[in-house]
Write a protein that holds these residues in place. Structure first.
Motif, mmCIF file in Angstrom:
data_model
loop_
_atom_site.group_PDB
_atom_site.id
_atom_site.type_symbol
_atom_site.label_atom_id
_atom_site.label_comp_id
_atom_site.label_asym_id
_atom_site.label_seq_id
_atom_site.Cartn_x
_atom_site.Cartn_y
_atom_site.Cartn_z
ATOM 1 N N ASP A 167 -6.536 0.887 -8.174
ATOM 2 C CA ASP A 167 -6.170 0.283 -6.910
ATOM 3 C C ASP A 167 -4.797 -0.369 -7.069
ATOM 4 O OD1 ASP A 167 -6.163 -0.990 -4.443
ATOM 5 O OD2 ASP A 167 -7.524 -2.588 -5.080
ATOM 6 N N PRO A 168 -3.881 -0.207 -6.105
ATOM 7 C CA PRO A 168 -2.559 -0.835 -6.234
ATOM 8 C C PRO A 168 -2.639 -2.362 -6.368
ATOM 9 C CG PRO A 168 -2.553 0.758 -4.452
ATOM 10 C CD PRO A 168 -3.975 0.635 -4.929
ATOM 11 N N GLY A 169 -3.665 -2.954 -5.818
ATOM 12 C CA GLY A 169 -3.831 -4.398 -5.950
ATOM 13 C C GLY A 169 -4.174 -4.829 -7.362
ATOM 14 N N ALA A 170 -4.679 -3.903 -8.156
ATOM 15 C CA ALA A 170 -5.034 -4.229 -9.537
ATOM 16 C C ALA A 170 -3.807 -4.627 -10.345
ATOM 17 C CB ALA A 170 -5.749 -3.057 -10.198
ATOM 18 N N ALA A 171 -2.663 -4.018 -10.057
ATOM 19 C CA ALA A 171 -1.435 -4.378 -10.776
ATOM 20 C C ALA A 171 -1.058 -5.832 -10.499
ATOM 21 C CB ALA A 171 -0.301 -3.446 -10.370
ATOM 22 N N TRP A 172 -1.213 -6.270 -9.260
ATOM 23 C CA TRP A 172 -0.899 -7.673 -8.921
ATOM 24 C C TRP A 172 -1.918 -8.618 -9.549
ATOM 25 C CZ3 TRP A 172 3.739 -8.669 -7.506
ATOM 26 C CH2 TRP A 172 4.478 -7.708 -6.820
ATOM 27 N N LEU A 173 -3.168 -8.205 -9.593
ATOM 28 C CA LEU A 173 -4.196 -9.002 -10.242
ATOM 29 C C LEU A 173 -3.888 -9.150 -11.727
ATOM 30 C CD1 LEU A 173 -6.958 -10.442 -10.180
ATOM 31 C CD2 LEU A 173 -7.999 -8.207 -10.582
ATOM 32 N N LEU A 174 -3.487 -8.063 -12.356
ATOM 33 C CA LEU A 174 -3.137 -8.083 -13.772
ATOM 34 C C LEU A 174 -1.924 -8.974 -14.013
ATOM 35 C CD1 LEU A 174 -4.074 -6.846 -16.435
ATOM 36 C CD2 LEU A 174 -2.463 -4.987 -16.051
ATOM 37 N N LEU A 175 -0.918 -8.889 -13.153
ATOM 38 C CA LEU A 175 0.263 -9.744 -13.287
ATOM 39 C C LEU A 175 -0.115 -11.211 -13.150
ATOM 40 C CD1 LEU A 175 3.353 -10.098 -13.498
ATOM 41 C CD2 LEU A 175 3.428 -9.873 -11.003
ATOM 42 N N GLY A 176 -0.899 -11.536 -12.140
ATOM 43 C CA GLY A 176 -1.329 -12.918 -11.946
ATOM 44 C C GLY A 176 -2.155 -13.435 -13.106
ATOM 45 N N ALA A 177 -3.034 -12.585 -13.629
ATOM 46 C CA ALA A 177 -3.849 -12.985 -14.779
ATOM 47 C C ALA A 177 -2.981 -13.251 -15.995
ATOM 48 C CB ALA A 177 -4.879 -11.897 -15.092
ATOM 49 N N HIS A 178 -2.011 -12.398 -16.253
ATOM 50 C CA HIS A 178 -1.124 -12.599 -17.405
ATOM 51 C C HIS A 178 -0.297 -13.874 -17.260
ATOM 52 C CE1 HIS A 178 -1.789 -9.201 -19.977
ATOM 53 N NE2 HIS A 178 -1.747 -8.375 -18.948
ATOM 54 N N ILE A 179 0.216 -14.128 -16.089
ATOM 55 C CA ILE A 179 1.021 -15.342 -15.894
ATOM 56 C C ILE A 179 0.157 -16.583 -16.012
ATOM 57 C CG2 ILE A 179 2.374 -16.645 -14.200
ATOM 58 C CD1 ILE A 179 3.537 -13.940 -13.292
ATOM 59 N N GLY A 180 -1.008 -16.582 -15.374
ATOM 60 C CA GLY A 180 -1.896 -17.746 -15.463
ATOM 61 C C GLY A 180 -2.360 -18.027 -16.879
ATOM 62 N N VAL A 181 -2.816 -16.994 -17.560
ATOM 63 C CA VAL A 181 -3.265 -17.167 -18.941
ATOM 64 C C VAL A 181 -2.086 -17.540 -19.829
ATOM 65 C CG1 VAL A 181 -4.189 -15.907 -20.931
ATOM 66 C CG2 VAL A 181 -5.308 -15.729 -18.723
ATOM 67 N N GLY A 182 -0.920 -16.955 -19.568
ATOM 68 C CA GLY A 182 0.274 -17.289 -20.346
ATOM 69 C C GLY A 182 0.672 -18.747 -20.210
ATOM 70 N N LEU A 183 0.579 -19.284 -19.006
ATOM 71 C CA LEU A 183 0.913 -20.699 -18.795
ATOM 72 C C LEU A 183 -0.089 -21.618 -19.496
ATOM 73 C CD1 LEU A 183 2.021 -20.578 -15.056
ATOM 74 C CD2 LEU A 183 3.493 -20.884 -17.066
ATOM 75 N N LEU A 184 -1.372 -21.265 -19.414
ATOM 76 C CA LEU A 184 -2.382 -22.055 -20.118
ATOM 77 C C LEU A 184 -2.207 -21.965 -21.637
ATOM 78 C CD1 LEU A 184 -5.552 -21.274 -17.995
ATOM 79 C CD2 LEU A 184 -4.377 -23.463 -18.183
ATOM 80 N N ALA A 185 -1.926 -20.774 -22.131
ATOM 81 C CA ALA A 185 -1.723 -20.600 -23.570
ATOM 82 C C ALA A 185 -0.471 -21.332 -24.036
ATOM 83 C CB ALA A 185 -1.626 -19.115 -23.912
ATOM 84 N N ALA A 186 0.571 -21.345 -23.221
ATOM 85 C CA ALA A 186 1.790 -22.074 -23.574
ATOM 86 C C ALA A 186 1.510 -23.570 -23.679
ATOM 87 C CB ALA A 186 2.888 -21.802 -22.538
#
Length: 165
Positions: free
Chosen positions: A135-154
């Motif tokens: 689904d094209p929306g999956a790419a945005w979900l993946l981007l949001g997940a990476h940014i959110g998890v990245g901010l928490l991990a940082a």
């Protein structure tokens, strides 16, 4: 405390690598619902370790950590996606035909990384159909997940930096 020593740099780089690769691979497998080729995961781990070791000379702030962590996670995600498409392709099985002649079978050998996670989220769909019918929306979900998890991990890594210093 001097945190620029070689042994401490290696430990810091190893922890950073473990966190980045684990978060990126796990989130990629969970959201794409397909396993990753082991050679791709190993290549990403080596690249992230080299970058982390080169930049581990002194204490970093939250912004610097996030500015390195998030692009590395997104780059890893891109490489993981490419690895999935090369190794599992349209057919969803092992590499065959002309790709075998140029050595992709060596790249794709071994037990796929994250297979239990992929099976848990696949809901009976095959790898091929998941990769072909994303689904094209999956790419945005993946981007949001990476940014959110990245901010928490940082934030977590920053606390470790502060504790170490």
């Amino acid at each position: 405390m001097d945190i620029s020593g070689t042994q401490l740099r290696a430990v810091r780089a190893a922890l950073f690598t473990a966190l980045v690769v684990t978060l990126s691979a796990a989130s990629h497998v969970l959201l794409s619902r397909a396993p990753l080729p082991p050679a791709t995961v190993a290549a990403i781990a080596a690249a992230v370790f080299a970058i982390a070791y080169a930049t581990a000379g002194h204490e970093r702030g939250y912004g610097h950590i996030a500015a390195l962590l998030i692009p590395l996670e997104l780059a890893a995600d891109t490489v993981f996606t490419a690895g999935q498409h090369v190794c599992y392709g349209e057919a969803g099985g092992p590499v065959a035909g002309p790709l075998r002649a140029v050595g992709f079978d060596v790249l794709c050998g071994g037990a796929p990384v994250g297979t239990p996670l992929a099976r848990m989220t696949a809901e009976g769909h095959g790898t091929a159909s998941l990769l072909a019918d994303m689904d094209p929306g999956a790419a945005w979900l993946l981007l949001g997940a990476h940014i959110g998890v990245g901010l928490l991990a940082a934030a977590w890594l920053r606390r470790g930096e502060r504790a170490l210093a």
